[in-house]
Write a protein that holds these residues in place. Structure first.
Motif, PDB file in Angstrom:
ATOM      1  N   SER A 100      38.015  43.171  41.653  1.00 31.80           N
ATOM      2  CA  SER A 100      39.089  44.125  41.779  1.00 31.80           C
ATOM      3  C   SER A 100      40.305  43.386  42.502  1.00 31.80           C
ATOM      4  CB  SER A 100      38.599  45.147  42.450  1.00 31.80           C
ATOM      5  OG  SER A 100      38.494  44.991  43.817  1.00 31.80           O
ATOM      6  N   VAL A 101      41.407  43.760  42.307  1.00 30.19           N
ATOM      7  CA  VAL A 101      42.858  43.328  42.947  1.00 30.19           C
ATOM      8  C   VAL A 101      42.744  43.782  44.541  1.00 30.19           C
ATOM      9  CG1 VAL A 101      45.210  43.930  43.249  1.00 30.19           C
ATOM     10  CG2 VAL A 101      44.200  43.313  40.884  1.00 30.19           C
ATOM     11  N   ALA A 102      42.262  44.833  44.745  1.00 29.57           N
ATOM     12  CA  ALA A 102      42.179  45.391  46.129  1.00 29.57           C
ATOM     13  C   ALA A 102      41.288  44.463  47.018  1.00 29.57           C
ATOM     14  CB  ALA A 102      41.678  46.937  46.324  1.00 29.57           C
ATOM     15  N   LEU A 103      40.300  43.989  46.527  1.00 28.65           N
ATOM     16  CA  LEU A 103      39.224  43.259  47.395  1.00 28.65           C
ATOM     17  C   LEU A 103      39.758  41.858  47.473  1.00 28.65           C
ATOM     18  CD1 LEU A 103      36.768  42.726  49.060  1.00 28.65           C
ATOM     19  CD2 LEU A 103      35.386  42.212  46.978  1.00 28.65           C
ATOM     20  N   ALA A 104      40.451  41.389  46.272  1.00 33.02           N
ATOM     21  CA  ALA A 104      41.262  40.040  46.254  1.00 33.02           C
ATOM     22  C   ALA A 104      42.004  40.127  47.389  1.00 33.02           C
ATOM     23  CB  ALA A 104      41.792  39.715  44.954  1.00 33.02           C
ATOM     24  N   LYS A 105      43.126  40.838  47.360  1.00 39.15           N
ATOM     25  CA  LYS A 105      44.288  41.003  48.502  1.00 39.15           C
ATOM     26  C   LYS A 105      43.687  41.083  49.984  1.00 39.15           C
ATOM     27  CE  LYS A 105      48.017  43.119  46.273  1.00 39.15           C
ATOM     28  NZ  LYS A 105      48.348  44.473  46.474  1.00 39.15           N
ATOM     29  N   ARG A 106      42.583  41.671  50.187  1.00 42.20           N
ATOM     30  CA  ARG A 106      41.899  42.188  51.506  1.00 42.20           C
ATOM     31  C   ARG A 106      41.284  40.509  52.044  1.00 42.20           C
ATOM     32  NH1 ARG A 106      37.265  45.771  51.794  1.00 42.20           N
ATOM     33  NH2 ARG A 106      37.804  46.616  49.927  1.00 42.20           N
ATOM     34  N   LEU A 107      40.557  39.964  51.030  1.00 37.66           N
ATOM     35  CA  LEU A 107      39.989  38.669  51.288  1.00 37.66           C
ATOM     36  C   LEU A 107      41.057  37.258  51.471  1.00 37.66           C
ATOM     37  CD1 LEU A 107      36.767  38.952  49.164  1.00 37.66           C
ATOM     38  CD2 LEU A 107      36.942  39.148  51.582  1.00 37.66           C
ATOM     39  N   GLU A 108      42.074  37.390  50.792  1.00 40.34           N
ATOM     40  CA  GLU A 108      43.165  36.527  51.017  1.00 40.34           C
ATOM     41  C   GLU A 108      43.782  36.537  52.195  1.00 40.34           C
ATOM     42  OE1 GLU A 108      47.233  36.905  48.951  1.00 40.34           O
ATOM     43  OE2 GLU A 108      47.089  34.912  48.938  1.00 40.34           O
ATOM     44  N   ARG A 109      44.158  37.697  52.863  1.00 37.56           N
ATOM     45  CA  ARG A 109      44.358  37.947  54.406  1.00 37.56           C
ATOM     46  C   ARG A 109      43.471  37.363  55.104  1.00 37.56           C
ATOM     47  NH1 ARG A 109      46.399  42.997  52.328  1.00 37.56           N
ATOM     48  NH2 ARG A 109      44.406  44.064  53.164  1.00 37.56           N
ATOM     49  N   LEU A 110      41.976  37.143  54.983  1.00 39.39           N
ATOM     50  CA  LEU A 110      41.199  36.688  55.946  1.00 39.39           C
ATOM     51  C   LEU A 110      40.954  35.230  55.687  1.00 39.39           C
ATOM     52  CD1 LEU A 110      38.202  39.377  55.490  1.00 39.39           C
ATOM     53  CD2 LEU A 110      39.798  39.205  57.078  1.00 39.39           C
ATOM     54  N   GLY A 111      41.696  34.610  54.690  1.00 38.67           N
ATOM     55  CA  GLY A 111      42.091  33.077  54.773  1.00 38.67           C
ATOM     56  C   GLY A 111      40.997  32.492  53.977  1.00 38.67           C
ATOM     57  N   VAL A 112      40.550  33.175  52.874  1.00 40.12           N
ATOM     58  CA  VAL A 112      39.780  32.225  52.011  1.00 40.12           C
ATOM     59  C   VAL A 112      40.461  30.989  51.225  1.00 40.12           C
ATOM     60  CG1 VAL A 112      38.059  34.422  51.556  1.00 40.12           C
ATOM     61  CG2 VAL A 112      40.095  33.932  50.089  1.00 40.12           C
ATOM     62  N   ASP A 113      39.672  30.500  50.655  1.00 37.95           N
ATOM     63  CA  ASP A 113      40.562  29.099  50.080  1.00 37.95           C
ATOM     64  C   ASP A 113      40.805  29.648  48.603  1.00 37.95           C
ATOM     65  OD1 ASP A 113      40.390  26.875  52.069  1.00 37.95           O
ATOM     66  OD2 ASP A 113      38.413  28.003  52.320  1.00 37.95           O
TER      67      ASP A 113
END
Ligand code: TUI
Length: 314
Positions: free
Chosen positions: A120-133
């Motif tokens: 999902s887009v929501a989880l993608a955005k949340r994880l990007e903020r946490l610094g995933v590569d």
């Protein structure tokens, strides 16, 4: 060699990941894919931490190339496996079936590249903020535990929503699929089902033959009513499971019916009463090949697809 943001990030020759499949992707397969220039990924599934450590050591003895470990977050042993991956400094972690948010900082601090699977887009955005590569956008066509959206609609929406590179997964079987994924904005692809048919894959021969036999409409989704759908090849088990599921069986009865079934299929070769997880791409797979032959076929059909598209260039 095909260069993308992902090949540069990980130091691999081809932008091709072998999906980390529980019970299926063992050290032999992982090392063979990494040696062939892709990213082999160990499926840690329900392994205890010390078993994962042995497998990681075995991979390191078979390849000096980057490899990954997939952590299935819904498993009780996930935290043990996470500790072991950090101690063993595995180059890449992919996660599935849950939110890896609480662990991202520990991986990053250990110098490990973190690439979660999202649907999902929501989880993608949340994880990007946490610094995933990077992120793996996995579509509904995949085998095993699946999300709702198809690869065709999920990948471009995630690509538009984040600025980290995106790996497309689900329904990709050859170079045509890779070109399509790149057209949607992906920087790499992940293939699971095709690598079940790698000669280095130690899944039972009956499992491989079930994938080879499967035609386009031979996979089904089980567990929809439980809220965690799983795509598997139709067999005696899915018939019984779906009958019970849609006649009002309780979640506990269904959980009980599904318990241990993947191992039965992969390890014992019980392709009728075991759970033969595989993607919709099964219908176009018809033979076993070495991991290197698969990679060469992907590269060849990728090139052919580009040549074929030349005539449509505006
Ligand atoms: O994990 C997979 N595919 C799998 S795991 C598996 S093993 C298994 N064994 C027995 C029963 C069921 C499965 C077979 N196939 N793919 C990665 C994936 N992750 N697909 C979807 C997701 C996902 C789902 C929800 C990722 C994150 C998520 O987050 C929920 C949240 O917390 O927001």
């Amino acid at each position: 060699m095909i260069e993308t943001k992902i090949t540069k990030l990980l130091g691999i020759r081809y932008p091709v990941f072998q999906g980390g499949m529980a019970w299926v992707s063992s050290p032999c397969l992982v090392a063979a894919v990494s040696n062939a220039g892709g990213l082999g990924i160990l499926g840690s599934g329900s392994m205890p931490g010390e078993v994962a450590r042995e497998k990681i050591k075995a991979i390191k003895s078979l390849t000096d190339k980057p490899f990954g470990v997939n952590i299935m977050l819904m498993m009780e042993t996930a935290t043990e496996v996470i500790d072991v991956c950090i101690e063993e400094k595995v180059p890449v972690i992919t996660t599935g079936a849950g939110n890896p948010g609480p662990y991202v900082k520990r991986f990053k601090d250990a110098g490990i590249k973190v690439i979660p699977v999202v649907s999902s887009v929501a989880l993608a955005k949340r994880l990007e903020r946490l610094g995933v590569d990077a992120l793996i956008a996995e579509g509904h066509e995949s085998g095993g535990h699946i999300g709702e959206l198809t690869t065709m609609v999920l990948v471009p929406q995630i690509v538009d929503a984040v600025s980290v590179p995106v790996v497309a997964a689900g329904g990709i079987g050859d170079g045509r699929g890779i070109v399509a994924a790149f057209a949607l904005g992906a920087e790499a692809v992940q293939l699971g089902t095709r690598f079940i048919l790698a000669k280095e894959c130690e899944a039972h021969q009956n499992y491989k033959e079930a994938v080879i036999r499967a035609k386009d409409r031979d996979t089904v989704e089980t567990g929809i009513t439980l809220g965690h759908p799983v795509r598997v090849i139709k067999n005696k088990l899915t018939k019984e499971y779906l009958e019970k599921e849609f006649k009002g069986a309780t979640p506990e009865e269904l959980e009980e019916l599904g318990r241990g079934r993947l191992r039965m299929a992969v390890v014992n070769g019980d392709s009728e009463t075991g759970s033969v997880m595989a993607g919709q791409i099964s219908g176009m797979l018809c033979k076993e090949e070495t991991a290197d032959e698969i990679m060469q076929h992907l590269a060849k059909t990728y090139k052919e697809t580009f040549s074929r598209l030349e005539k449509y260039k505006p």
